[in-house]
Design a protein around this motif. Sequence first.
Motif, mmCIF file in Angstrom:
data_model
loop_
_atom_site.group_PDB
_atom_site.id
_atom_site.type_symbol
_atom_site.label_atom_id
_atom_site.label_comp_id
_atom_site.label_asym_id
_atom_site.label_seq_id
_atom_site.Cartn_x
_atom_site.Cartn_y
_atom_site.Cartn_z
ATOM 1 N N VAL A 5 -10.049 -14.418 -2.639
ATOM 2 C CA VAL A 5 -11.286 -14.346 -2.499
ATOM 3 C C VAL A 5 -11.624 -14.320 -3.197
ATOM 4 O O VAL A 5 -13.268 -14.461 -3.110
ATOM 5 C CB VAL A 5 -10.970 -12.726 -1.726
ATOM 6 C CG1 VAL A 5 -11.650 -12.005 -1.240
ATOM 7 C CG2 VAL A 5 -9.778 -12.782 -0.466
ATOM 8 N N ASP A 26 -9.381 -8.178 -4.050
ATOM 9 C CA ASP A 26 -8.337 -8.668 -5.512
ATOM 10 C C ASP A 26 -7.703 -9.581 -5.040
ATOM 11 O O ASP A 26 -7.128 -10.162 -6.761
ATOM 12 C CB ASP A 26 -7.165 -7.541 -5.893
ATOM 13 C CG ASP A 26 -7.873 -6.084 -6.862
ATOM 14 O OD1 ASP A 26 -9.347 -5.622 -6.644
ATOM 15 O OD2 ASP A 26 -7.202 -4.874 -6.180
ATOM 16 N N HIS A 27 -7.777 -10.491 -3.708
ATOM 17 C CA HIS A 27 -6.454 -12.160 -3.782
ATOM 18 C C HIS A 27 -7.370 -12.164 -4.809
ATOM 19 O O HIS A 27 -8.802 -12.523 -5.057
ATOM 20 C CB HIS A 27 -6.923 -12.106 -2.746
ATOM 21 C CG HIS A 27 -5.507 -13.324 -2.505
ATOM 22 N ND1 HIS A 27 -5.841 -14.698 -2.588
ATOM 23 C CD2 HIS A 27 -3.948 -12.484 -2.371
ATOM 24 C CE1 HIS A 27 -4.750 -15.137 -2.527
ATOM 25 N NE2 HIS A 27 -3.422 -14.039 -2.329
ATOM 26 N N ILE A 68 -10.108 -4.615 7.276
ATOM 27 C CA ILE A 68 -9.189 -4.873 6.297
ATOM 28 C C ILE A 68 -8.996 -4.701 4.917
ATOM 29 O O ILE A 68 -10.278 -3.570 4.409
ATOM 30 C CB ILE A 68 -10.757 -6.651 5.348
ATOM 31 C CG1 ILE A 68 -10.845 -7.353 6.675
ATOM 32 C CG2 ILE A 68 -10.339 -6.928 4.589
ATOM 33 C CD1 ILE A 68 -11.788 -8.762 6.394
ATOM 34 N N GLU A 127 -7.899 -3.550 -0.910
ATOM 35 C CA GLU A 127 -6.768 -4.055 -1.823
ATOM 36 C C GLU A 127 -7.475 -6.114 -1.156
ATOM 37 O O GLU A 127 -6.998 -6.556 -2.775
ATOM 38 C CB GLU A 127 -5.487 -3.987 -1.689
ATOM 39 C CG GLU A 127 -5.232 -2.714 -2.011
ATOM 40 C CD GLU A 127 -6.120 -1.364 -1.189
ATOM 41 O OE1 GLU A 127 -6.255 -2.046 0.617
ATOM 42 O OE2 GLU A 127 -5.976 -0.353 -1.584
ATOM 43 N N LYS A 128 -7.408 -6.340 -0.792
ATOM 44 C CA LYS A 128 -7.830 -7.936 -0.663
ATOM 45 C C LYS A 128 -8.564 -8.462 -0.981
ATOM 46 O O LYS A 128 -8.510 -9.065 -1.906
ATOM 47 C CB LYS A 128 -7.615 -8.668 1.021
ATOM 48 C CG LYS A 128 -6.918 -7.719 2.041
ATOM 49 C CD LYS A 128 -5.483 -8.606 1.640
ATOM 50 C CE LYS A 128 -4.991 -8.259 3.068
ATOM 51 N NZ LYS A 128 -3.600 -8.625 3.269
ATOM 52 N N SER A 176 -10.666 -3.308 -6.094
ATOM 53 C CA SER A 176 -10.769 -2.251 -5.121
ATOM 54 C C SER A 176 -10.344 -1.090 -5.385
ATOM 55 O O SER A 176 -11.083 -0.276 -4.569
ATOM 56 C CB SER A 176 -8.989 -2.403 -4.301
ATOM 57 O OG SER A 176 -8.350 -2.825 -4.930
ATOM 58 N N CYS A 221 -15.621 -4.572 5.383
ATOM 59 C CA CYS A 221 -14.479 -4.752 5.132
ATOM 60 C C CYS A 221 -14.018 -3.112 6.077
ATOM 61 O O CYS A 221 -13.023 -3.293 7.123
ATOM 62 C CB CYS A 221 -14.029 -4.201 3.848
ATOM 63 S SG CYS A 221 -14.000 -5.510 2.618
#
Length: 167
Positions: free
Chosen positions: A126, A122-123, A116, A119-120, A143, A111
Motif C-alpha cells: 500500500v 502500514d502494509h 478499510i 492499519e492497512k 496508521s 478508508c
Amino acid sequence: MERFGVKSAPSRNRSKTALYVTPQDRVTEFGNELHEDGGKLFCTSCNVVLNHVRKSAINDHLKSKTHTKRKAEFEEQNVRKKQRTLTASLQCNSTAQTEKSSVIQDFVKMCLEANIPLEKADHPSVRAFLSRHVKNGSSIPKSEQLRKAYLPDGYDNENQLINTEDR
C-alpha cells in the motif's frame, strides 16, 4: 540658566544610536540592498543579519570586501533568495502543505467510508502504491498517527454533516 540663554554642555555618556529607527526605515533608506523580515534587517546578497540601529554598521558592511564579492556572485545568479526568520517560515502555509493535509484527510475519509482498517495503510505494498501513484501519497503517515491526528477531524466533520442533515 535657561532664562539667560546659557545651555549646559552636552553629556559625553550619551550613545550615538538612533532610538526610533526600525528595520523597515533602513530598507527604505538603502533600497534593494537590504530587506526586513520578522523585525530583523538582512543584507539581501550576503544573507546576514545587520544591526539596524547603527547606520555606520550598515555602511561598513556595504563597503566591506566580502559584501562586494557576495553581491557580485548574487547578481550572477538568476534566483533571488531572501533569508527569512524561523517564525515567518513556520507561519507560511505553502500549497504543498495544504495539499498534503487534504490528501491525508481524503485518504482517512476514503478508508472510513470503504470500511478499510487504517492499519492497512502500514502494509508495504500500500505504501509503495501511494508513493508511486498518488501525488503527496508518500506523505501519508502511519496508521497510529492517522488515528490520533486525522481521525478526530474526520469524525467531527461527519458529525457536523449528520447534524445539519437532521435539521
